[in-house]
Write a protein that holds these residues in place. Sequence first.
Motif, PDB file in Angstrom:
ATOM      1  N   VAL A  49      -7.540  43.556   5.154  1.00 49.53           N
ATOM      2  CA  VAL A  49      -8.133  44.864   4.874  1.00 49.53           C
ATOM      3  C   VAL A  49      -7.067  45.923   5.120  1.00 49.53           C
ATOM      4  O   VAL A  49      -6.376  45.889   6.149  1.00 49.53           O
ATOM      5  CB  VAL A  49      -9.347  45.138   5.786  1.00 49.53           C
ATOM      6  N   ALA A  50      -6.934  46.848   4.193  1.00 44.48           N
ATOM      7  CA  ALA A  50      -5.972  47.940   4.369  1.00 44.48           C
ATOM      8  C   ALA A  50      -6.619  49.244   3.934  1.00 44.48           C
ATOM      9  O   ALA A  50      -7.280  49.297   2.892  1.00 44.48           O
ATOM     10  CB  ALA A  50      -4.705  47.681   3.560  1.00 44.48           C
ATOM     11  N   VAL A  51      -6.433  50.278   4.741  1.00 46.04           N
ATOM     12  CA  VAL A  51      -6.855  51.624   4.379  1.00 46.04           C
ATOM     13  C   VAL A  51      -5.598  52.479   4.300  1.00 46.04           C
ATOM     14  O   VAL A  51      -4.867  52.611   5.292  1.00 46.04           O
ATOM     15  CB  VAL A  51      -7.852  52.213   5.396  1.00 46.04           C
ATOM     16  N   TYR A  52      -5.334  53.011   3.121  1.00 40.06           N
ATOM     17  CA  TYR A  52      -4.154  53.837   2.876  1.00 40.06           C
ATOM     18  C   TYR A  52      -4.599  55.272   2.626  1.00 40.06           C
ATOM     19  O   TYR A  52      -5.488  55.522   1.806  1.00 40.06           O
ATOM     20  CB  TYR A  52      -3.390  53.342   1.646  1.00 40.06           C
ATOM     21  N   TYR A  53      -3.970  56.204   3.325  1.00 40.02           N
ATOM     22  CA  TYR A  53      -4.207  57.624   3.104  1.00 40.02           C
ATOM     23  C   TYR A  53      -2.976  58.225   2.442  1.00 40.02           C
ATOM     24  O   TYR A  53      -1.838  57.914   2.833  1.00 40.02           O
ATOM     25  CB  TYR A  53      -4.475  58.334   4.432  1.00 40.02           C
ATOM     26  N   GLY A  54      -3.199  59.078   1.459  1.00 45.36           N
ATOM     27  CA  GLY A  54      -2.082  59.663   0.731  1.00 45.36           C
ATOM     28  C   GLY A  54      -1.420  60.790   1.490  1.00 45.36           C
ATOM     29  O   GLY A  54      -1.352  61.931   1.003  1.00 45.36           O
ATOM     30  N   VAL A  55      -0.918  60.474   2.675  1.00 43.44           N
ATOM     31  CA  VAL A  55      -0.223  61.454   3.499  1.00 43.44           C
ATOM     32  C   VAL A  55       0.905  60.740   4.238  1.00 43.44           C
ATOM     33  O   VAL A  55       0.691  59.704   4.860  1.00 43.44           O
ATOM     34  CB  VAL A  55      -1.185  62.146   4.489  1.00 43.44           C
ATOM     35  N   GLY A  56       2.097  61.297   4.123  1.00 44.15           N
ATOM     36  CA  GLY A  56       3.245  60.715   4.799  1.00 44.15           C
ATOM     37  C   GLY A  56       4.166  61.797   5.310  1.00 44.15           C
ATOM     38  O   GLY A  56       3.767  62.951   5.507  1.00 44.15           O
ATOM     39  N   GLN A  65      -9.926  45.474  20.326  1.00 44.81           N
ATOM     40  CA  GLN A  65     -10.616  44.294  20.852  1.00 44.81           C
ATOM     41  C   GLN A  65     -11.509  43.645  19.799  1.00 44.81           C
ATOM     42  O   GLN A  65     -11.640  42.416  19.763  1.00 44.81           O
ATOM     43  CB  GLN A  65     -11.439  44.679  22.080  1.00 44.81           C
ATOM     44  N   LEU A  66     -12.110  44.456  18.937  1.00 44.92           N
ATOM     45  CA  LEU A  66     -12.906  43.896  17.850  1.00 44.92           C
ATOM     46  C   LEU A  66     -12.042  42.990  16.973  1.00 44.92           C
ATOM     47  O   LEU A  66     -12.456  41.889  16.597  1.00 44.92           O
ATOM     48  CB  LEU A  66     -13.506  45.028  17.013  1.00 44.92           C
ATOM     49  N   ILE A  67     -10.821  43.437  16.689  1.00 49.05           N
ATOM     50  CA  ILE A  67      -9.917  42.639  15.849  1.00 49.05           C
ATOM     51  C   ILE A  67      -9.485  41.376  16.591  1.00 49.05           C
ATOM     52  O   ILE A  67      -9.579  40.256  16.065  1.00 49.05           O
ATOM     53  CB  ILE A  67      -8.670  43.454  15.463  1.00 49.05           C
ATOM     54  N   TYR A  68      -9.013  41.544  17.824  1.00 51.48           N
ATOM     55  CA  TYR A  68      -8.455  40.413  18.559  1.00 51.48           C
ATOM     56  C   TYR A  68      -9.526  39.377  18.887  1.00 51.48           C
ATOM     57  O   TYR A  68      -9.272  38.166  18.833  1.00 51.48           O
ATOM     58  CB  TYR A  68      -7.773  40.897  19.836  1.00 51.48           C
ATOM     59  N   ASN A  69     -10.730  39.840  19.226  1.00 53.05           N
ATOM     60  CA  ASN A  69     -11.809  38.898  19.523  1.00 53.05           C
ATOM     61  C   ASN A  69     -12.258  38.134  18.283  1.00 53.05           C
ATOM     62  O   ASN A  69     -12.889  37.077  18.400  1.00 53.05           O
ATOM     63  CB  ASN A  69     -13.004  39.636  20.133  1.00 53.05           C
ATOM     64  N   SER A  70     -11.937  38.668  17.123  1.00 53.30           N
ATOM     65  CA  SER A  70     -12.230  37.962  15.881  1.00 53.30           C
ATOM     66  C   SER A  70     -11.147  36.945  15.534  1.00 53.30           C
ATOM     67  O   SER A  70     -11.286  36.207  14.561  1.00 53.30           O
ATOM     68  CB  SER A  70     -12.347  38.970  14.733  1.00 53.30           C
ATOM     69  N   GLY A  71     -10.070  36.939  16.309  1.00 56.99           N
ATOM     70  CA  GLY A  71      -8.948  36.061  16.003  1.00 56.99           C
ATOM     71  C   GLY A  71      -7.971  36.662  15.024  1.00 56.99           C
ATOM     72  O   GLY A  71      -7.206  35.941  14.361  1.00 56.99           O
ATOM     73  N   GLY A  72      -7.965  37.989  14.892  1.00 59.43           N
ATOM     74  CA  GLY A  72      -7.109  38.651  13.924  1.00 59.43           C
ATOM     75  C   GLY A  72      -6.062  39.541  14.560  1.00 59.43           C
ATOM     76  O   GLY A  72      -5.897  39.562  15.784  1.00 59.43           O
ATOM     77  N   VAL A  73      -5.358  40.275  13.726  1.00 57.22           N
ATOM     78  CA  VAL A  73      -4.345  41.228  14.172  1.00 57.22           C
ATOM     79  C   VAL A  73      -4.495  42.505  13.358  1.00 57.22           C
ATOM     80  O   VAL A  73      -5.083  42.507  12.266  1.00 57.22           O
ATOM     81  CB  VAL A  73      -2.913  40.684  14.006  1.00 57.22           C
ATOM     82  N   TYR A  78      -4.104  48.434   8.785  1.00 53.70           N
ATOM     83  CA  TYR A  78      -4.470  47.168   8.161  1.00 53.70           C
ATOM     84  C   TYR A  78      -4.812  46.123   9.203  1.00 53.70           C
ATOM     85  O   TYR A  78      -4.383  46.189  10.357  1.00 53.70           O
ATOM     86  CB  TYR A  78      -3.355  46.658   7.240  1.00 53.70           C
ATOM     87  N   GLU A  79      -5.616  45.162   8.765  1.00 53.47           N
ATOM     88  CA  GLU A  79      -6.066  44.063   9.610  1.00 53.47           C
ATOM     89  C   GLU A  79      -6.045  42.767   8.803  1.00 53.47           C
ATOM     90  O   GLU A  79      -6.293  42.780   7.596  1.00 53.47           O
ATOM     91  CB  GLU A  79      -7.507  44.292  10.091  1.00 53.47           C
ATOM     92  N   VAL A  80      -5.757  41.665   9.483  1.00 54.25           N
ATOM     93  CA  VAL A  80      -5.917  40.321   8.918  1.00 54.25           C
ATOM     94  C   VAL A  80      -6.859  39.578   9.852  1.00 54.25           C
ATOM     95  O   VAL A  80      -6.577  39.444  11.051  1.00 54.25           O
ATOM     96  CB  VAL A  80      -4.580  39.569   8.808  1.00 54.25           C
ATOM     97  N   VAL A  81      -7.996  39.136   9.334  1.00 50.38           N
ATOM     98  CA  VAL A  81      -9.028  38.512  10.152  1.00 50.38           C
ATOM     99  C   VAL A  81      -9.612  37.304   9.429  1.00 50.38           C
ATOM    100  O   VAL A  81      -9.480  37.183   8.206  1.00 50.38           O
ATOM    101  CB  VAL A  81     -10.177  39.507  10.463  1.00 50.38           C
ATOM    102  N   PRO A  82     -10.246  36.393  10.169  1.00 54.45           N
ATOM    103  CA  PRO A  82     -11.026  35.366   9.485  1.00 54.45           C
ATOM    104  C   PRO A  82     -12.048  36.035   8.569  1.00 54.45           C
ATOM    105  O   PRO A  82     -12.602  37.085   8.901  1.00 54.45           O
ATOM    106  CB  PRO A  82     -11.709  34.614  10.633  1.00 54.45           C
ATOM    107  N   SER A  83     -12.306  35.427   7.435  1.00 55.44           N
ATOM    108  CA  SER A  83     -13.134  36.089   6.430  1.00 55.44           C
ATOM    109  C   SER A  83     -14.557  36.356   6.921  1.00 55.44           C
ATOM    110  O   SER A  83     -15.214  37.277   6.431  1.00 55.44           O
ATOM    111  CB  SER A  83     -13.146  35.268   5.143  1.00 55.44           C
TER     112      SER A  83
END
Length: 481
Positions: A74-81, A114-122, A135-140
């Motif tokens: 999952v990725a959330v991109y905002y048009g600001v840099g 903690q929500l991400i890590y407890n899901s086994g993601g980063v 962005y996050e990578v998690v079990p589906s």
Amino acid sequence: MRIRLLAVLGALTLAACGNGTDGPPADDPNTTDTGTQTGGAMDSGIEIDVSYHTLDNGLRVVLSEDHTIPTATVAVYYGVGFRNEPQGRTGFAHLFEHLMFQGSENLPGGEFDQLIYNSGGVNNGSTRFDFTNYYEVVPSNALQAILWAEADRMARPIIDQESLDNQRDVVTNEVLVNVLNQPYGGWIWIDLPMLAFENWHNAHNFYGDLSDLQAARLEDAQTFFDNYYSPSNAVVVVAGDIDPAATLEWVESYFGDIPAGNPLPEIDVTEPRQEEEKFGVNPDPLAPQPALAFGYQMPDRGTPEYYAMAVLDQLLVQGNDSLLRQELVVEEGYTSDVFGGINLLGNIYNYNGPMLWTVGMIHGSENSREQIMTSVDTVIERVRTEEITDEELSRALTKLRSDFYGIVDSGTRFGLVDLLAAFALFDDDPSRINRIEEGFDQVTPELVLATAQEYLRPTNRSILEVVPAPSQQAGEEEDAQ
């Protein structure tokens, strides 16, 4: 900058585990209508599944179904840099990226992580020239909870004085550790653009001047959020082991009621045509040897000349067989390595404004700038006066395709969601990922020659030296004696 930590996930075999939280509220999806675009592909090229939707509040949604690994990215991109930050607030886009990691109304403190890590993601994020991403990578099976969490962060982030003070200290420490107290510091990725460009938005210290960081106020943070962190300036990308219909329903449910936001502030980032060569010198008391970097202003992204410059980049500086490496390392022995490229803070696809093609090296003190640049010009003038061969063009195109496939085909799918988000943000066309090779297929030796003649001319070049210098402390000790 929050540095990527996803490399370890190339072999993601995360078990289908519980997400460690009660998860999102079970609201019914709202009835937001979406426009849908499905991407095609060349018969002989890459083929990525792409569906594209726009919610009523302007949020763009890109979905890509792929069941090869049981994870979702999952990725959330905002048009600001960096280019968007206000004058007098250098480093503010980066500072605000950190602020958004402080949690949200329903996930304060470290509960988001903690929500991400407890899901086994980063999870992670970064700030670049033209966007900020999370962005996050998690079990589906954790996907629904993560979408709810990202929507909560978009709608209700924690922006208060305590968070601002805390993260200002964190970013200040990053500047001290990564730039001011490092040999060569931000020489090639901060200082060279500041020399090369005229427009402040492209030419300021985007990592942050310490006085500007300390002067940032809570009102500045709230204004920045109101201006840029809204659905109408954002893209949500979900790729991986997903059910597209269910995923879209979740996105509509959690993001659809967030107000679209204010019209974006208008910022002019255009650059005048460079008409004379520029030179700069950075004294560096921490540098053990001199360094040299040079950059040429790029053609506009997406033009035929842009694709030709990508070919020139491959020929001149990428790989052991590159022409500049052969000349400066193998033949002359000025340096042990030559590095560079287009958009050193990303890749050749994920930016949307003026950019440099950059080359850098650390070299021996016995070799002068003039001596090295004479050898550089020998190589550059060859591609400006002679057409490259069909064999050279074919080799460069093969390397470009290999790099492109490497970006797209990673175990984390982060390269994939990055390109999908960039093409949605900048082109309103994420399916462009399936047509990138068409641009390279149009490059000819004649186009490469014409592009080199215009964009690799000396008057389009900026050269920055790093010169070892006595430290101030050593000078003070000598004065004391």
